[in-house]
Design a protein around this motif. Sequence first.
Motif, PDB file in Angstrom:
ATOM      1  N   GLY A 144       9.117  10.331  43.514  1.00 27.50           N
ATOM      2  CA  GLY A 144       8.962  11.737  43.848  1.00 27.50           C
ATOM      3  C   GLY A 144       7.550  12.103  44.266  1.00 27.50           C
ATOM      4  N   ALA A 145       7.420  13.358  44.687  1.00 31.09           N
ATOM      5  CA  ALA A 145       6.136  13.860  45.189  1.00 31.09           C
ATOM      6  C   ALA A 145       5.040  13.796  44.127  1.00 31.09           C
ATOM      7  N   ARG A 146       5.403  13.989  42.885  1.00 32.21           N
ATOM      8  CA  ARG A 146       4.416  13.916  41.796  1.00 32.21           C
ATOM      9  C   ARG A 146       4.549  12.597  41.030  1.00 32.21           C
ATOM     10  N   GLY A 147       5.126  11.620  41.697  1.00 35.61           N
ATOM     11  CA  GLY A 147       5.360  10.324  41.074  1.00 35.61           C
ATOM     12  C   GLY A 147       4.128   9.444  41.084  1.00 35.61           C
ATOM     13  N   GLY A 148       4.338   8.258  40.629  1.00 38.62           N
ATOM     14  CA  GLY A 148       3.253   7.285  40.547  1.00 38.62           C
ATOM     15  C   GLY A 148       3.581   6.239  39.502  1.00 38.62           C
ATOM     16  N   PHE A 149       2.579   5.844  38.759  1.00 37.21           N
ATOM     17  CA  PHE A 149       2.739   4.756  37.808  1.00 37.21           C
ATOM     18  C   PHE A 149       2.220   5.139  36.433  1.00 37.21           C
ATOM     19  N   LEU A 150       2.879   4.595  35.420  1.00 35.58           N
ATOM     20  CA  LEU A 150       2.512   4.750  34.010  1.00 35.58           C
ATOM     21  C   LEU A 150       2.617   3.389  33.333  1.00 35.58           C
ATOM     22  N   LEU A 151       1.878   3.195  32.267  1.00 38.06           N
ATOM     23  CA  LEU A 151       2.071   1.982  31.474  1.00 38.06           C
ATOM     24  C   LEU A 151       3.487   1.997  30.917  1.00 38.06           C
ATOM     25  N   ALA A 152       4.163   0.877  30.990  1.00 39.95           N
ATOM     26  CA  ALA A 152       5.515   0.765  30.456  1.00 39.95           C
ATOM     27  C   ALA A 152       5.510   0.466  28.965  1.00 39.95           C
ATOM     28  N   ARG A 153       4.398  -0.062  28.494  1.00 38.23           N
ATOM     29  CA  ARG A 153       4.271  -0.442  27.086  1.00 38.23           C
ATOM     30  C   ARG A 153       2.882  -0.043  26.607  1.00 38.23           C
ATOM     31  N   PRO A 154       2.709   0.034  25.302  1.00 38.25           N
ATOM     32  CA  PRO A 154       1.364   0.295  24.781  1.00 38.25           C
ATOM     33  C   PRO A 154       0.397  -0.830  25.175  1.00 38.25           C
ATOM     34  N   ALA A 155      -0.854  -0.478  25.354  1.00 41.10           N
ATOM     35  CA  ALA A 155      -1.883  -1.454  25.744  1.00 41.10           C
ATOM     36  C   ALA A 155      -1.970  -2.614  24.753  1.00 41.10           C
ATOM     37  N   GLU A 156      -1.633  -2.366  23.508  1.00 46.70           N
ATOM     38  CA  GLU A 156      -1.674  -3.414  22.480  1.00 46.70           C
ATOM     39  C   GLU A 156      -0.623  -4.493  22.705  1.00 46.70           C
ATOM     40  N   SER A 157       0.396  -4.180  23.500  1.00 48.19           N
ATOM     41  CA  SER A 157       1.467  -5.164  23.696  1.00 48.19           C
ATOM     42  C   SER A 157       1.450  -5.792  25.094  1.00 48.19           C
ATOM     43  N   ILE A 158       0.402  -5.523  25.855  1.00 50.19           N
ATOM     44  CA  ILE A 158       0.248  -6.127  27.181  1.00 50.19           C
ATOM     45  C   ILE A 158      -0.874  -7.148  27.099  1.00 50.19           C
ATOM     46  N   THR A 159      -0.537  -8.418  27.285  1.00 55.68           N
ATOM     47  CA  THR A 159      -1.574  -9.451  27.228  1.00 55.68           C
ATOM     48  C   THR A 159      -2.095  -9.751  28.635  1.00 55.68           C
TER      49      THR A 159
END
Length: 160
Positions: free
Chosen positions: A60-75
């Motif tokens: 959407g027009a106000r779309g984009g990207f977000l983390l899918a998981r907490p930073a603690e669980s992304i290696t």
Amino acid sequence: MRMSQGVEWAVHTLLNLAWSDTGEAVSVATLAEGHDLPRAYLNKQLQQLVKAELLDSVPGARGGFLLARPAESITLLDVFDAIEGTDPLFRCTEIRQCGTVGTRTACGFTTACAVKTAMGRAEEAFRGALAAQTLADVRTQADTHAPSMNRTVRSAFGLV
């Protein structure tokens, strides 16, 4: 071995999204502008992170990207694998069995190639080191050097 720029770009983008942490999606244009990166190439990396379930894509027009998981669980290994793939870094083609050296040996090649074994140990250590570090660890280290980065990123992304 040389990593592609995509790994660096992906880690920095994930880090910026961790700092922005408002629950609002950030557009690829904003993310690219944050570090003067080419939008189309960054978007390619972001799509790989979505496929690896490290990012969520909001349409959407106000779309984009977000983390899918907490930073603690992304290696860092998650990021590396998403961008570079999971194929082994070293591929033994058994040249020990070729040429004038290979045809003159009496050992019969019943054991694993020593070069392949050594390179496998090195890759295992590399992957282990990446797996041991999370995005949250990187953020903590970065916050030590630049404690105002979360405010800087939010301001640059218009999230203040």
